[in-house]
Design a protein around this motif. Sequence first.
Motif, mmCIF file in Angstrom:
data_model
loop_
_atom_site.group_PDB
_atom_site.id
_atom_site.type_symbol
_atom_site.label_atom_id
_atom_site.label_comp_id
_atom_site.label_asym_id
_atom_site.label_seq_id
_atom_site.Cartn_x
_atom_site.Cartn_y
_atom_site.Cartn_z
ATOM 1 N N THR A 73 16.010 20.364 44.065
ATOM 2 C CA THR A 73 15.547 20.501 42.677
ATOM 3 C C THR A 73 16.369 19.539 41.836
ATOM 4 O O THR A 73 17.484 19.173 42.190
ATOM 5 C CB THR A 73 15.719 21.939 42.155
ATOM 6 N N ASN A 74 15.791 19.132 40.740
ATOM 7 C CA ASN A 74 16.451 18.206 39.825
ATOM 8 C C ASN A 74 16.590 18.827 38.449
ATOM 9 O O ASN A 74 15.709 19.555 37.996
ATOM 10 C CB ASN A 74 15.633 16.922 39.662
ATOM 11 N N SER A 75 17.673 18.496 37.808
ATOM 12 C CA SER A 75 17.809 18.777 36.386
ATOM 13 C C SER A 75 18.150 17.446 35.732
ATOM 14 O O SER A 75 18.195 16.410 36.392
ATOM 15 C CB SER A 75 18.918 19.818 36.133
ATOM 16 N N PHE A 76 18.400 17.475 34.471
ATOM 17 C CA PHE A 76 18.700 16.237 33.757
ATOM 18 C C PHE A 76 19.932 15.542 34.333
ATOM 19 O O PHE A 76 19.988 14.323 34.432
ATOM 20 C CB PHE A 76 18.898 16.541 32.265
ATOM 21 N N ILE A 77 20.911 16.326 34.744
ATOM 22 C CA ILE A 77 22.185 15.768 35.191
ATOM 23 C C ILE A 77 22.411 15.913 36.695
ATOM 24 O O ILE A 77 23.014 15.063 37.318
ATOM 25 C CB ILE A 77 23.355 16.449 34.436
ATOM 26 N N ARG A 78 21.924 17.003 37.304
ATOM 27 C CA ARG A 78 22.276 17.317 38.677
ATOM 28 C C ARG A 78 21.072 17.294 39.618
ATOM 29 O O ARG A 78 19.956 17.592 39.231
ATOM 30 C CB ARG A 78 22.946 18.676 38.751
ATOM 31 N N TRP A 79 21.376 16.955 40.865
ATOM 32 C CA TRP A 79 20.427 17.017 41.975
ATOM 33 C C TRP A 79 20.952 18.090 42.911
ATOM 34 O O TRP A 79 22.079 18.004 43.390
ATOM 35 C CB TRP A 79 20.369 15.654 42.657
ATOM 36 N N HIS A 80 20.173 19.134 43.149
ATOM 37 C CA HIS A 80 20.611 20.286 43.936
ATOM 38 C C HIS A 80 19.884 20.308 45.282
ATOM 39 O O HIS A 80 18.659 20.222 45.336
ATOM 40 C CB HIS A 80 20.330 21.584 43.172
ATOM 41 N N VAL A 81 20.660 20.424 46.351
ATOM 42 C CA VAL A 81 20.109 20.553 47.706
ATOM 43 C C VAL A 81 20.127 22.029 48.064
ATOM 44 O O VAL A 81 21.184 22.654 48.104
ATOM 45 C CB VAL A 81 20.946 19.747 48.729
ATOM 46 N N GLY A 82 18.943 22.592 48.323
ATOM 47 C CA GLY A 82 18.830 24.021 48.602
ATOM 48 C C GLY A 82 18.647 24.371 50.065
ATOM 49 O O GLY A 82 19.091 25.424 50.514
ATOM 50 N N MET A 83 17.998 23.484 50.842
ATOM 51 C CA MET A 83 17.741 23.798 52.242
ATOM 52 C C MET A 83 17.397 22.536 53.015
ATOM 53 O O MET A 83 16.784 21.621 52.485
ATOM 54 C CB MET A 83 16.597 24.806 52.375
ATOM 55 N N VAL A 84 17.806 22.536 54.268
ATOM 56 C CA VAL A 84 17.429 21.493 55.215
ATOM 57 C C VAL A 84 16.696 22.185 56.364
ATOM 58 O O VAL A 84 17.121 23.247 56.826
ATOM 59 C CB VAL A 84 18.664 20.748 55.759
ATOM 60 N N THR A 85 15.600 21.603 56.814
ATOM 61 C CA THR A 85 14.831 22.153 57.933
ATOM 62 C C THR A 85 14.800 21.151 59.064
ATOM 63 O O THR A 85 14.518 19.973 58.845
ATOM 64 C CB THR A 85 13.399 22.494 57.486
ATOM 65 N N ILE A 86 15.095 21.629 60.273
ATOM 66 C CA ILE A 86 15.103 20.774 61.461
ATOM 67 C C ILE A 86 14.240 21.436 62.533
ATOM 68 O O ILE A 86 14.382 22.626 62.810
ATOM 69 C CB ILE A 86 16.534 20.580 61.996
ATOM 70 N N GLY A 87 13.362 20.657 63.134
ATOM 71 C CA GLY A 87 12.546 21.142 64.232
ATOM 72 C C GLY A 87 13.366 21.251 65.512
ATOM 73 O O GLY A 87 14.117 20.330 65.854
ATOM 74 N N LEU A 88 13.226 22.378 66.196
ATOM 75 C CA LEU A 88 13.950 22.622 67.439
ATOM 76 C C LEU A 88 12.972 22.859 68.584
ATOM 77 O O LEU A 88 11.848 23.321 68.364
ATOM 78 C CB LEU A 88 14.848 23.856 67.316
ATOM 79 N N VAL A 89 13.414 22.583 69.796
ATOM 80 C CA VAL A 89 12.641 22.906 71.005
ATOM 81 C C VAL A 89 13.598 23.462 72.055
ATOM 82 O O VAL A 89 14.800 23.198 72.028
ATOM 83 C CB VAL A 89 11.899 21.664 71.591
#
Length: 94
Positions: A73-89
Motif C-alpha cells: 500500500t502507498n501513502s503520500f510518504i510511505r510505501w508499506h509491504v504487507g505480504m509476500v506470496t511464493i509458490g511451493l511444490v
Amino acid sequence: MSGGIVQWESRDLDIPLSLSVTHWRHPDYVGVAAPRVQPFIQAALLLAAREGWRADEPTDFSTLFSRSRVRTTNSFIRWHVGMVTIGLVRPVRG
C-alpha cells in the motif's frame, strides 16, 4: 514396488510482513526494502522445507515484486509491504 514420484502437490506460501519505506527519500524503494525483507523470506522457506516444500519460482524480493507477488500500500510518504506470496511444490510419492 513403487517408490517414485507420482505427482506434484502445490500451494502458495503467504509471508505476512509489516515493513515501511519512506519512498520520497528513496526512489528505489524496492531495492531499499529487499535486504530487510529477504531474511523473512528465507526463514519462511526453511520452515516450509521441513515439510518437504520447495519454491517453484524465484524467491528474491525484487523478482517477486516484479511478478506481482508482493502486496503493498502507498501513502503520500510511505510505501508499506504487507505480504509476500511464493509458490511451493513438493512431490507426492507412490
